[in-house]
Scaffold this motif. Sequence first.
Motif, mmCIF file in Angstrom:
data_model
loop_
_atom_site.group_PDB
_atom_site.id
_atom_site.type_symbol
_atom_site.label_atom_id
_atom_site.label_comp_id
_atom_site.label_asym_id
_atom_site.label_seq_id
_atom_site.Cartn_x
_atom_site.Cartn_y
_atom_site.Cartn_z
ATOM 1 N N GLY A 118 0.921 -1.279 -0.090
ATOM 2 C CA GLY A 118 0.096 -0.042 -0.083
ATOM 3 C C GLY A 118 0.820 1.242 -0.170
ATOM 4 O O GLY A 118 1.734 1.427 0.864
ATOM 5 N N GLY A 119 0.653 1.916 -1.034
ATOM 6 C CA GLY A 119 1.574 3.072 -1.212
ATOM 7 C C GLY A 119 2.971 2.976 -2.158
ATOM 8 O O GLY A 119 3.749 2.326 -1.554
ATOM 9 N N LEU A 120 2.683 3.569 -3.320
ATOM 10 C CA LEU A 120 4.024 3.466 -4.331
ATOM 11 C C LEU A 120 5.106 4.105 -3.936
ATOM 12 O O LEU A 120 6.312 3.930 -3.815
ATOM 13 N N GLY A 121 4.645 5.450 -3.574
ATOM 14 C CA GLY A 121 5.723 6.636 -3.205
ATOM 15 C C GLY A 121 6.882 6.355 -4.666
ATOM 16 O O GLY A 121 6.419 6.541 -5.705
ATOM 17 N N LEU A 122 8.074 6.735 -4.070
ATOM 18 C CA LEU A 122 9.325 6.540 -5.243
ATOM 19 C C LEU A 122 9.596 5.260 -5.521
ATOM 20 O O LEU A 122 10.453 4.987 -6.194
ATOM 21 N N GLY A 123 8.942 4.145 -5.065
ATOM 22 C CA GLY A 123 9.282 2.796 -5.290
ATOM 23 C C GLY A 123 10.112 2.013 -4.578
ATOM 24 O O GLY A 123 10.514 1.091 -5.233
ATOM 25 N N HIS A 124 10.731 2.759 -3.679
ATOM 26 C CA HIS A 124 12.073 1.805 -3.091
ATOM 27 C C HIS A 124 11.486 0.458 -2.254
ATOM 28 O O HIS A 124 12.163 -0.338 -2.320
ATOM 29 N N THR A 125 10.398 0.670 -1.834
ATOM 30 C CA THR A 125 9.943 -0.528 -0.973
ATOM 31 C C THR A 125 9.474 -1.682 -2.168
ATOM 32 O O THR A 125 10.011 -2.769 -1.811
ATOM 33 N N ALA A 126 8.920 -1.277 -3.080
ATOM 34 C CA ALA A 126 8.590 -2.176 -4.270
ATOM 35 C C ALA A 126 9.732 -2.794 -4.676
ATOM 36 O O ALA A 126 9.921 -4.130 -4.939
ATOM 37 N N LEU A 127 10.805 -2.041 -5.006
ATOM 38 C CA LEU A 127 12.113 -2.415 -5.731
ATOM 39 C C LEU A 127 12.728 -3.350 -4.817
ATOM 40 O O LEU A 127 13.249 -4.415 -5.333
#
Length: 230
Positions: A71-80
């Motif tokens: 939940g929450g893309l932001g600048l993508g660092h968690t997803a990456l």
Amino acid sequence: MLPAEPPRTVARADGARGVVALRVRQGPAGPVHELIVAGIFAMDDAETSSEIALAEVALARCPRPDRVLIGGLGLGHTALAVLRDARVEEVTVVELEPALLDWARADLVPALTAVGADPRVRLVEGDVGAFLGTAGTEYDVVLLDVDNGPSFLVHEPNHLLYGEPALRAALARVAPGGVLVIWAAQREPALLALLGEVAGPDRVSEVVLPIHRDGRAFDYALYVVTRPAA
Ligand SMILES: C[S@@+](CC[C@H](N)C(=O)[O-])C[C@H]1O[C@@H](n2cnc3c(N)ncnc32)[C@H](O)[C@@H]1O
């Protein structure tokens, strides 16, 4: 010494909650991207260790993290950081601001572009509280980083996400053996206590992340809830 140049806006959209913008400024180690959401500074990528820790702490506690919800893309660092784990097969990212999803499909910020280009990723526009509140797929890992935490909200309606019904709904979408982790920009004792009531105190823990930013020290925190294996 010359004064620092002001940040340059590289993308901007008028969102339903106000301006969403991406800005770049020159930092000591290279360009720093800034994210403005609802007209308010949300984050930058000068120091992303806690966003990465959100992913790594969860993945370390989950033996089979096939399916991940963020939940929450932001600048993508968690997803990456999630995508760096080869065990992960699917990542669903639920993001409130459609502009951010567009920017993940563009070539503006390397981390965001890498997330958008990964075939394991599904980008969903919407409120992650509403998404988790409907019955559906169970996830091995659920990561929530949508706001600063219940005691210091950027987006007031997000208080619902940290309330008992939403926490119960989020835990109901965690698969047996899975984990829910919530990021906060400060320690949140009331959230820790509520999670203990909802999941059982032996299932809940706090990870404090000391961070130094702009010459100041902060304690960011992660709230970890594990679900027993079936
Ligand atoms: C601080 S950023 C997340 C940072 C991210 N962990 C990273 O590594 O870059 C918070 C994000 O959550 C989004 N957001 C805020 N409220 C939300 C909600 N209720 N549902 C989904 N996304 C939300 C914001 O638009 C923003 O993109």
